[in-house]
Design an enzyme around this catalytic site. Structure first.
Site, short mmCIF file in Angstrom:
data_model
loop_
_atom_site.label_atom_id
_atom_site.label_comp_id
_atom_site.label_asym_id
_atom_site.label_seq_id
_atom_site.Cartn_x
_atom_site.Cartn_y
_atom_site.Cartn_z
N ASP A 55 42.11 5.21 81.43
CA ASP A 55 43.56 5.21 81.17
C ASP A 55 43.83 5.20 79.66
O ASP A 55 43.03 4.69 78.88
CB ASP A 55 44.18 3.97 81.84
CG ASP A 55 45.69 4.08 81.93
OD1 ASP A 55 46.24 5.20 81.79
OD2 ASP A 55 46.34 3.03 82.15
N TRP A 76 47.16 7.70 73.46
CA TRP A 76 46.29 8.17 72.38
C TRP A 76 46.94 9.35 71.67
O TRP A 76 46.97 9.42 70.44
CB TRP A 76 44.93 8.56 72.96
CG TRP A 76 43.90 8.99 71.96
CD1 TRP A 76 42.97 8.20 71.35
CD2 TRP A 76 43.69 10.33 71.46
NE1 TRP A 76 42.19 8.96 70.50
CE2 TRP A 76 42.61 10.26 70.55
CE3 TRP A 76 44.30 11.56 71.70
CZ2 TRP A 76 42.14 11.40 69.88
CZ3 TRP A 76 43.82 12.69 71.03
CH2 TRP A 76 42.76 12.58 70.13
N HIS A 106 44.59 14.24 77.12
CA HIS A 106 43.70 14.51 78.27
C HIS A 106 42.47 15.29 77.81
O HIS A 106 41.36 15.03 78.26
CB HIS A 106 44.46 15.28 79.35
CG HIS A 106 45.60 14.50 79.94
ND1 HIS A 106 45.46 13.21 80.37
CD2 HIS A 106 46.90 14.82 80.17
CE1 HIS A 106 46.63 12.76 80.84
NE2 HIS A 106 47.52 13.72 80.72
N LEU A 126 21.71 9.68 88.92
CA LEU A 126 23.01 9.02 89.02
C LEU A 126 23.95 9.78 89.97
O LEU A 126 24.05 11.00 89.90
CB LEU A 126 23.65 9.00 87.62
CG LEU A 126 25.10 8.53 87.51
CD1 LEU A 126 25.19 7.03 87.75
CD2 LEU A 126 25.67 8.88 86.14
#
Ligand code: IPE
Ligand code: IPE
Ligand code: MG
Length: 264
Positions: A35, A40, A52, A146
């Site tokens: 978030d 920013w 984004h 992962l």
């Protein structure tokens, strides 16, 4: 952990952080609410989409770091069901970004042995983004490293509603609807995350002290880590610090402190 030290410069400050981690107590599953992109951009007098775009790099860093640390599962909250409330132009931009991001990152994900899964109402995505996502899931399905769960068009309450409906459908098909009783295991087994252990550590950037409809069922005993850092500024060192903080917590799960844990 060696695999992470390998890519760090000899004088990198992250080295000391990696070396202070207890390799035997790494979280098995980390979930992140990414978030603060809009704020920013705002602080730099840029349009929100620039925020984004700037959020792509930390996502790449976090995935690579978790893969090299040997973390098993990473769940990233990329788009909530409620995010449709945003202006059309921002929503469209997010789908385009997702599509471009997945296409561009796929080689990198393959290189790190990452298996991509999508959690959320994926059928409702715009076609180009959905196709790219499905392609990445299929292309990485055999990877053994992962597992990255991308939470896209995801809502925790919707996930529970979908699980309950799946339970009802199964019972109806089996003719057992009349005496149906539901257990916790039944519910967990019908979530989008079926088979994935619950998150041990939940990180939220940008300082908001809320869950925003993320993994409501699965975070029952997750350790929470909220940082004021905005997502585009989130670094490898921030992730390592969150894991270190996690290792200092005394997880009791309703029981008593583990023997040897310091008394409070
Ligand atoms: C998170 O950043 C990204 C998404 C929700 C898609 P935001 O866009 O929510 O950024 P803020 O919270 O407005 O700063
Ligand atoms: C949560 O962030 C969703 C994602 C990070 C994808 P939001 O920015 O949508 O959450 P609220 O509106 O601040 O609760
Ligand atoms: Mg936000």
């Amino acid at each position: 952990m060696e695999a992470l030290l390998e890519i760090l410069e000899p004088d990198a400050p992250e080295r000391a952080l990696v070396q202070s981690l207890d390799p035997g107590r790494l979280p098995c599953h980390i979930a992140i609410i990414m978030d603060g992109n809009g704020r920013w951009a705002n602080r730099r007098s840029l349009p929100r989409p620039a925020g984004h775009e700037a959020g792509v790099e930390p996502a790449r860093t976090v995935i690579e770091t978790c893969a090299r640390l040997g973390i098993r599962y990473l769940t990233l909250y990329a788009f909530s069901l409620e995010n449709w409330k945003r202006p059309r132009a921002e929503v469209d931009m997010l789908w385009r970004l997702l599509q471009v991001y997945i296409r561009r990152e796929l080689p990198n994900l393959m290189k790190h042995g990452v298996r991509v899964k999508a959690i959320g109402r994926i059928d409702a995505l715009p076609d180009p983004a959905r196709r790219e996502l499905v392609h990445a899931v299929e292309a990485t399905a055999q990877n053994q490293g992962l597992q990255v769960n991308l939470a896209i068009n995801y809502g925790g309450r919707a996930e529970l509603a979908d699980a309950f409906n799946a339970i009802l459908d199964k019972a109806r098909a089996a003719g057992t609807l009349e005496n149906l009783r539901v257990t916790e295991q039944d519910i967990a087994g019908c979530l989008y995350t079926a088979g994935v252990p619950d998150p041990d550590l939940l990180i939220r950037t940008s300082g908001e002290m809320r869950i925003s409809n993320f993994l409501l069922w699965q975070i029952a005993y997750a350790e929470l880590f909220v940082t004021d850092t905005l997502w585009p500024d989130f670094t490898r060192a921030d992730l390592l610090r969150a894991i270190l903080e996690y290792q200092s917590r005394d997880r009791r799960f309703g029981g008593l402190a583990a023997a040897g844990a310091k008394a409070r």
